[in-house]
Every structure is written in C-alpha cells, then in structure tokens.
Design a protein around this motif. Structure first.
Motif, short mmCIF file in Angstrom:
data_model
loop_
_atom_site.label_atom_id
_atom_site.label_comp_id
_atom_site.label_asym_id
_atom_site.label_seq_id
_atom_site.Cartn_x
_atom_site.Cartn_y
_atom_site.Cartn_z
N LEU A 1 0.82 -1.20 0.00
CA LEU A 1 0.00 0.00 0.00
C LEU A 1 0.87 1.27 0.00
CD1 LEU A 1 -2.81 -0.99 2.55
CD2 LEU A 1 -2.87 -1.10 0.06
N GLY A 2 1.99 1.21 0.68
CA GLY A 2 2.89 2.35 0.79
C GLY A 2 3.60 2.70 -0.50
N ASP A 3 3.45 1.87 -1.52
CA ASP A 3 4.08 2.16 -2.81
C ASP A 3 3.22 3.11 -3.64
OD1 ASP A 3 5.14 -1.31 -3.12
OD2 ASP A 3 6.13 0.40 -2.16
N SER A 4 2.03 3.41 -3.15
CA SER A 4 1.17 4.37 -3.84
C SER A 4 1.87 5.73 -3.87
CB SER A 4 -0.17 4.51 -3.12
OG SER A 4 -0.90 3.31 -3.17
N ALA A 5 2.11 6.23 -5.07
CA ALA A 5 2.89 7.46 -5.21
C ALA A 5 2.89 7.91 -6.66
CB ALA A 5 4.33 7.22 -4.75
N LEU A 6 3.48 9.07 -6.86
CA LEU A 6 3.78 9.56 -8.20
C LEU A 6 5.20 9.14 -8.52
CD1 LEU A 6 3.16 11.37 -10.71
CD2 LEU A 6 4.08 13.29 -9.38
N TYR A 7 5.39 8.44 -9.62
CA TYR A 7 6.72 8.02 -10.04
C TYR A 7 7.15 8.89 -11.22
CZ TYR A 7 6.28 4.23 -6.79
OH TYR A 7 6.14 3.51 -5.63
N LEU A 8 8.23 9.59 -11.00
CA LEU A 8 8.73 10.54 -11.99
C LEU A 8 10.00 10.04 -12.64
CD1 LEU A 8 8.20 13.76 -9.86
CD2 LEU A 8 7.09 13.33 -12.05
N CYS A 9 10.06 10.21 -13.93
CA CYS A 9 11.25 9.91 -14.70
C CYS A 9 11.83 11.23 -15.18
CB CYS A 9 10.87 9.02 -15.88
SG CYS A 9 12.17 8.81 -17.11
N ALA A 10 13.13 11.32 -15.19
CA ALA A 10 13.79 12.53 -15.69
C ALA A 10 14.94 12.14 -16.59
CB ALA A 10 14.29 13.38 -14.53
N SER A 11 15.21 12.95 -17.60
CA SER A 11 16.32 12.64 -18.49
C SER A 11 17.25 13.83 -18.65
CB SER A 11 15.80 12.18 -19.86
OG SER A 11 15.39 13.27 -20.67
N SER A 12 18.48 13.51 -18.96
CA SER A 12 19.47 14.54 -19.28
C SER A 12 20.45 13.95 -20.30
CB SER A 12 20.23 15.00 -18.03
OG SER A 12 21.22 14.06 -17.66
N SER A 13 21.31 14.80 -20.81
CA SER A 13 22.26 14.32 -21.82
C SER A 13 23.34 13.46 -21.18
CB SER A 13 22.88 15.49 -22.57
OG SER A 13 23.47 16.40 -21.67
N GLY A 14 23.54 13.59 -19.87
CA GLY A 14 24.53 12.74 -19.22
C GLY A 14 25.01 13.35 -17.92
N PRO A 15 25.79 12.57 -17.16
CA PRO A 15 26.29 13.04 -15.86
C PRO A 15 27.45 14.01 -16.01
CG PRO A 15 27.07 10.83 -16.29
CD PRO A 15 26.17 11.17 -17.43
N THR A 16 27.10 15.25 -16.30
CA THR A 16 28.11 16.30 -16.48
C THR A 16 27.62 17.54 -15.75
OG1 THR A 16 28.60 15.43 -18.67
CG2 THR A 16 29.37 17.66 -18.18
N ALA A 17 28.54 18.30 -15.20
CA ALA A 17 28.17 19.52 -14.48
C ALA A 17 27.32 20.42 -15.36
CB ALA A 17 29.43 20.26 -14.03
N GLY A 18 26.21 20.85 -14.79
CA GLY A 18 25.36 21.80 -15.50
C GLY A 18 24.29 21.19 -16.37
N ASN A 19 24.36 19.88 -16.59
CA ASN A 19 23.32 19.26 -17.42
C ASN A 19 22.00 19.23 -16.67
OD1 ASN A 19 24.74 18.87 -19.74
ND2 ASN A 19 25.19 16.72 -19.36
N THR A 20 21.05 19.93 -17.22
CA THR A 20 19.74 20.02 -16.59
C THR A 20 18.96 18.73 -16.81
OG1 THR A 20 19.73 22.40 -17.01
CG2 THR A 20 17.60 21.36 -16.54
N ILE A 21 18.24 18.31 -15.80
CA ILE A 21 17.36 17.17 -15.99
C ILE A 21 15.95 17.68 -16.23
CG2 ILE A 21 18.81 15.70 -14.56
CD1 ILE A 21 16.52 15.68 -12.50
N TYR A 22 15.23 16.99 -17.09
CA TYR A 22 13.87 17.35 -17.45
C TYR A 22 12.96 16.20 -17.08
CZ TYR A 22 16.19 21.04 -20.05
OH TYR A 22 16.95 22.12 -20.39
N PHE A 23 11.85 16.55 -16.44
CA PHE A 23 10.95 15.54 -15.93
C PHE A 23 9.81 15.24 -16.88
CE2 PHE A 23 12.25 14.81 -11.55
CZ PHE A 23 13.07 15.90 -11.30
N GLY A 24 9.38 13.99 -16.85
CA GLY A 24 8.14 13.61 -17.49
C GLY A 24 6.98 13.96 -16.56
N GLU A 25 5.76 13.74 -17.06
CA GLU A 25 4.57 14.11 -16.27
C GLU A 25 4.29 13.12 -15.15
OE1 GLU A 25 1.71 16.74 -19.04
OE2 GLU A 25 1.71 14.61 -19.52
N GLY A 26 4.96 11.99 -15.18
CA GLY A 26 4.84 11.04 -14.08
C GLY A 26 3.78 9.98 -14.29
N SER A 27 3.92 8.93 -13.52
CA SER A 27 2.93 7.85 -13.48
C SER A 27 2.37 7.78 -12.08
CB SER A 27 3.59 6.51 -13.83
OG SER A 27 4.01 6.46 -15.16
N TRP A 28 1.05 7.95 -12.00
CA TRP A 28 0.39 7.89 -10.69
C TRP A 28 -0.01 6.44 -10.42
CZ3 TRP A 28 -0.17 11.86 -7.27
CH2 TRP A 28 0.03 13.16 -7.75
#
Lengths: 109, 114
Positions: free
Chosen positions: B83-110
């Motif tokens: 029951l405690g797994d009920s949540a919004l699950y968000l995915c985010a993407s970026s070009s890679g693990p580099t300083a300054g690379n912004t991550i952008y989120f999807g709208e999520g899965s409820w």
C-alpha cells in the motif's frame, strides 16, 4: 552525509517579493538547481548556478555563495500562479542530484 | 522536440501484484533517473541509468528495480506491491552526468495500490 535544507512552507502576498533560502552540505559541488512544482504536476527547471553571484531571469533570480553553502531564489511581483513548491537540488562530485524536501509557497491576494 | 514521455499515466494495482512503468527520454538524452514522490513529500531518488548502466541507486528495497535499453528508454519495476508504494513516479532525463546538465521531468505515473 549529504544534506539540503529549505523552509517547509512560506506565505507571501500577491505583488510582493519573497526569498526562499537553501543551505547545503554535499560531497563536492557541481552546481545548484531550482525547480518549480505545481501540485499534481512534474517539476520544471527554473535556474542553475555554479559560480557565486546572482542570476536573473525575468521575475525570478537565484543567488549562490559556495563558501557559505547557501543559495536563495528570489521571486518578484508575485502572482497567484507562483503558488507552488520550490525544490533546491545540488549536483555532487559524482554528478548526482541531491534534493531538498521543497518549500511550499502560498500566495495570498 | 518531444519531452520526456511516461506511460502509463495512471494505474491501479492490487497489493501483491507487480507493475512496470516506462519512460522515453528526450531525443539524444542518454541518462534517465527515477524518483518516487508521495503527497506532500519531496523527491525520493530511486536509481539512475546512463548508457544502459546503473550509475546510482537510492535507498529502496530490492522490490524496486529498473533497466535501460540501447535506445535509452527505461523501465522500472516494482514487485510485490505494498500500500505504501502508492505514489507519483517521476522519470527525468538529461544528456549525461556532467556539471550543469539540466534534468527534465516527465509528467509522471500515478500508481495507486489497493
């Protein structure tokens, strides 16, 4: 351990100015991000600071002091639509984002 | 340029079942991270993938797993739902693990577990 601190909740008046603070202790520093998240929606990117000083972007500004482990987000001319949570995140030496719990901003008319 | 796409947007599962969530990153992005967010709470980091390799993992039980495919699309799986797994699950993407690379989120899965 790594830690990001932000106030839990703040209240401000429409048209006013509000400053949301963020203090951090992390393993290394590769920049600090601010995101805005409206209730029930995904976070959206607001700003990125990696050097000390103020970055201005329209009504929003973000400040960084690396020596103090401190940042703030300044919102001017507040509008009702600015009611949201504001998330502070620091990128550590492993390029992993460490997130604060967020500050819920309530705007009153 | 299409943003981060997550499917499904909403789902209801029964306790004990398993669920798979999908994330398609922004074209050209090779890094995908997953977060769990419960109502009124901050983002809890689940894991991050870059070029099909798990780079970082948060403090979640082994019931939570993920993977990334050669086209950078990612899936996360939760087995034996609670029951405690009920949540919004968000995915985010970026070009890679580099300083300054912004991550952008999807709208999520409820996800609602009943």
């Amino acid at each position: 351990g790594q830690n990001i601190d932000q106030p839990t909740e703040m209240t401000a008046t429409e048209g006013a100015i509000v400053q949301i603070n963020c203090t951090y202790q992390t393993s290394g520093f590769n920049g600090l991000f601010w995101y805005q998240q409206h209730a029930g929606e995904a976070p959206t990117f607001l700003s990125y600071n990696v050097l000390d000083g103020l970055e201005e972007k329209g009504r929003f500004s973000s400040f960084l002091s690396r020596s103090k482990g401190y940042s703030y987000l300044l919102l001017k001319e507040l509008q009702m639509k600015d009611s949201a949570s504001y998330l502070c995140a620091v990128m550590d030496s492993n390029y992993q984002l460490i997130w604060g719990a967020g500050t819920k901003l309530i705007i009153k008319p | 340029k299409a943003g981060v796409t997550q499917t499904p947007r909403y789902l209801i599962k029964t306790r004990g079942q398993q669920v798979t969530l999908s994330c398609s990153p922004i074209s050209g992005h090779r890094s995908v991270s997953w977060y769990q967010q419960t109502p009124g709470q901050g983002l809890q980091f689940l894991f991050e993938y870059f070029s099909e390799t798990q780079r970082n993992k948060g403090n979640f039980p082994g019931r939570f797993s993920g993977r990334q495919f050669s086209n950078s699309r990612s899936e996360m799986n939760v087995s034996t739902l609670e029951l405690g797994d009920s949540a919004l699950y968000l995915c985010a993407s970026s070009s890679g693990p580099t300083a300054g690379n912004t991550i952008y989120f999807g709208e999520g899965s409820w996800l609602t577990v009943v």
